[in-house]
Scaffold this active site. Structure first.
Site, mmCIF file in Angstrom:
data_model
loop_
_atom_site.group_PDB
_atom_site.id
_atom_site.type_symbol
_atom_site.label_atom_id
_atom_site.label_comp_id
_atom_site.label_asym_id
_atom_site.label_seq_id
_atom_site.Cartn_x
_atom_site.Cartn_y
_atom_site.Cartn_z
ATOM 1 N N VAL A 33 0.851 -1.015 0.213
ATOM 2 C CA VAL A 33 0.101 -0.019 0.025
ATOM 3 C C VAL A 33 0.859 1.128 -0.171
ATOM 4 O O VAL A 33 1.697 1.052 0.702
ATOM 5 C CB VAL A 33 -0.936 -0.010 1.330
ATOM 6 C CG1 VAL A 33 -1.802 1.332 1.203
ATOM 7 C CG2 VAL A 33 -1.668 -1.287 1.635
ATOM 8 N N GLU A 60 -0.858 1.498 -17.710
ATOM 9 C CA GLU A 60 -0.858 0.381 -18.342
ATOM 10 C C GLU A 60 -1.584 0.706 -19.595
ATOM 11 O O GLU A 60 -2.560 1.325 -19.972
ATOM 12 C CB GLU A 60 -1.627 -0.796 -17.830
ATOM 13 C CG GLU A 60 -1.029 -0.998 -16.272
ATOM 14 C CD GLU A 60 0.266 -1.756 -16.420
ATOM 15 O OE1 GLU A 60 0.759 -2.468 -17.170
ATOM 16 O OE2 GLU A 60 1.273 -1.235 -15.220
ATOM 17 N N LYS A 62 -5.881 -1.810 -2.045
ATOM 18 C CA LYS A 62 -4.937 -1.208 -0.865
ATOM 19 C C LYS A 62 -5.998 -0.567 0.142
ATOM 20 O O LYS A 62 -5.450 -0.623 1.298
ATOM 21 C CB LYS A 62 -4.376 0.015 -1.639
ATOM 22 C CG LYS A 62 -3.283 -0.147 -2.879
ATOM 23 C CD LYS A 62 -2.586 1.051 -3.609
ATOM 24 C CE LYS A 62 -1.719 0.546 -4.652
ATOM 25 N NZ LYS A 62 -1.418 1.650 -5.407
ATOM 26 N N GLY A 88 7.350 3.122 -7.749
ATOM 27 C CA GLY A 88 8.806 3.075 -8.167
ATOM 28 C C GLY A 88 9.552 2.104 -7.442
ATOM 29 O O GLY A 88 9.154 1.555 -6.386
#
Lengths: 435, 435
Positions: free
Chosen positions: A134, A192, A207, A304
């Site tokens: 999360v 995406e 999440k 990231g």
């Protein structure tokens, strides 16, 4: 406490290889902090030929993550493959079954099988840790599970999907349409090719399911979440929000109500002065309302490789130190079942934008339908598009901000207004989240 | 893991009584989370007669906190009396000596004796926890010690004193002088009768000393911090900052530089778009720059009985769960000594406000002194006070924003400008903190 913790990483993509490098780079510091040498002794990858920048100390490689999970070479299994079934599920189950600690970033797996996995971890007295699942590098799992242990939490809400926040920020800043921004996000790799999972709110829901369980001691259940995506947000809404002192964010919200724990993901109006309104681009943020701490907000990178690896390594370090928490804060048997609450019972303020037919009495007719249901209006804005001004019969945008009311009343009023024939297209309804 | 953890609280003022009530209210939830009943079995107060709202379950009361610290009735000693010597120090030392865990909110004690206390705790293998000592309810100690364990931290900085932030926020919002806002803060109870400790930056320095040790693995040393208060900040500076896109905040900053760890507390220009700029009133916030997580910001209540008690209870819950971290993250013997760095070597941008004598060539003369030292100017603003406009000879405010340079060069240029006789009063110099 052990002197050495042998780690196996399944999935050496962006996050996995970043975690590997971080563990190597920080090896001495981690040993000093935890009293334990943490070593990546093995990995599992689909394609062994691929260059991963792991340097000279390549660990032993498995083709089969389940074999890695069971291997006597490791004490802790890190699952970074993704997916809520298949290899991810099989290997995490195998690792727990074999009495190994598990660290994962896999929100989809947790949202679907979190309770069963937590039970398996408890039974074997091993850790199941998922800080990275999360909000990337933000230590929100630790904060809810440990940092706010003395609090009764009222609400947890936040910006949990960088793709959606990037698109909404960019729509606002550059006055672009949703479609244009989505294309840009895809070009830059923030979205995406099939963006449904992000844009539709499903990633945020996974999440949120984890946060809800941690915050309220409920058994994780993504199906109990009401989910709407950002596809329907228009530039007209973003501009009207701006004029009225709001910004539109895709929020995940879990809140204690008198009906139970309400869990919802939808585009939301937040006041410009709020901490969440300031969070732009791919950054994530979570705010917690609790009885003792009142309001706490954490802001940081939601994705990231390195930021997510930071969370993976923190989990590994906790395990190395001997920290054992129940995965969702409470023993699995004490987690309460939640129900999906009907959104009709949701209480709050609303933003409603109508394309009203430009004729005398239209606003009066709209206002009447609101008044019939005792819906109080905080503001009413009628603002013609200058390009359309003067064209007789062109629809006029009318935006209402209501005080707190119920969704049932708002939907009833909107339906009645549509039936009255005073609006030219389907009205837009966006919930307001008060800070 | 023990089945029961007996807690003694020394100091039952605002924070102590809030902690007592929180432990009672959350007793069942804490037992479920920690596997351990946490009970306040004893307390120590100066005045036993005082009403503290502790309800019917008043614990055994001691007059002498040192006697409480040593009492066989408790496993964990909570120090909430304050002060860097006297009863606070004596009782914490006694508790550690007696092999009891210690939880404290006492930043002054830690700033002065933190290293010795950490050594004592390590020797007895007990916990010394102090989440409540920095930024109230914000779990910043846990975040640095555990949540970012895999990171190498570059900088930690934040708004750590609610009194100063309240005054600066109010000066800006209501265009009031420092003196007027200080009086208001005193009237509302946000500032002490003798405000030096807050206003002068010393409270921020104590908190920064703790953060520095946790972030950089250094032995805590408040004397290594360069400290300036907010007394010299004028409304003219706040307005000029606003015009140039900045806000003025009292920040504590600890930063890795090529000279060592630079620690400083001073009024600071922060960009309006930064997370810290948005933090108004008595709220606190801390931002961490680190190699893996990049940037993480935590925002929350910096003071208040319940928020601080939330942090105290989180520490107690961790101890109940068996979590044992070295107090400052690393074993005390591994903490590195820090030096106080000369501020002349500080590198960064600067805000400089001159009251220039209104005559031809003044700006040229100022600019020349900057150019001589290779100081590049990002912006120059000359803006006369409309009330003074037209009065010949009235000083003209000239504000410069420099690009990154060194303090030595800036001070040299300012001294030269003063020596030139082109300015009417002492120039104001405020450092800029880049986000």
């Amino acid at each position: 406490m052990v002197d050495q913790l042998r780690v196996g990483i399944a999935g050496l993509g962006v996050v996995g290889s970043a975690a590997f490098r971080l563990l190597e780079r920080q090896a001495d510091a981690l040993a000093a902090r935890t009293g334990c040498r943490i070593e990546v002794t093995a990995g599992a990858v689909r394609d062994r030929g691929k260059e991963r920048g792991l340097g000279h100390t390549s660990p032993k490689m498995f083709d089969d993550p389940v074999a890695l999970a069971r291997a006597p070479d490791i004490d802790l299994f890190v699952e970074l493959m993704g997916g809520d079934e298949g290899a991810a599920r099989a290997s995490v189950e195998a690792a727990l079954e074999a009495g190994k600690h598990v660290v994962t970033a896999n929100k989809a797996l947790l949202a679907k099988h979190g309770l069963a996995l937590a039970k398996a971890a408890e039974q074997k007295r091993v850790a199941l840790a998922f800080e990275a699942s999360v909000a990337g590098g933000i230590p929100i799992v630790k904060t809810l599970r440990e940092g706010l242990a003395g609090n009764s939490i009222e609400r947890v809400y936040g910006i949990l999907n960088g793709t959606c926040n990037y698109i909404l920020s960019r729509m606002e800043r550059e006055e672009l349409s949703f479609e244009e921004c989505l294309k840009e996000a895809q070009r830059l790799g923030y979205a995406e090719a099939d963006p449904t999972f992000d844009i539709g709110g499903f990633d945020t829901a996974h999440k949120l399911a984890i946060l809800t369980s941690l915050a309220f001691g409920t058994s994780i259940d993504a199906d109990a979440i009401h989910v709407e995506g950002i596809e329907g947000v228009t530039l007209a809404d973003i501009k009207a929000a701006e004029d009225l002192g709001f910004r539109i964010k895709l929020l995940g919200v879990a809140q204690r109500t008198r009906n139970g724990i309400e869990q919802r993901v939808h585009p939301t109006m937040v006041h410009k002065s709020s901490a969440l309104a300031e969070v732009m681009g791919v950054t994530n943020a979570v705010t917690i309302d609790a009885d003792a701490v009142h309001e706490l907000t954490l802001v940081g990178p939601g994705a990231g490789g390195e930021a997510t690896a930071s969370a993976v390594v923190a989990d590994i370090a906790d395990i190395a130190k001997g920290i054992r928490s129940a995965p969702f804060g409470l023993p699995a048997a004490r987690l309460q079942k939640t129900e999906k609450l009907a959104m009709q019972r949701h209480e709050g303020g609303y933003y409603i934008r109508f394309s009203a037919i430009d004729q005398p009495g239209t606003i009066a007719a709209i206002a009447k339908r609101m008044a019939e249901r005792q819906i109080s209006l905080e503001s009413v804005m009628q603002k013609s598009d200058p390009r359309a001004a003067g064209k007789p019969g062109a629809p006029v945008p009318v935006v209402l901000i209501t005080y707190a009311t119920t969704e049932e009343l708002v939907r009833g009023a909107v339906d009645a207004i549509v039936a009255d024939g005073t609006v030219a297209e389907k009205p837009q309804v966006i919930r307001i989240e008060r800070q």
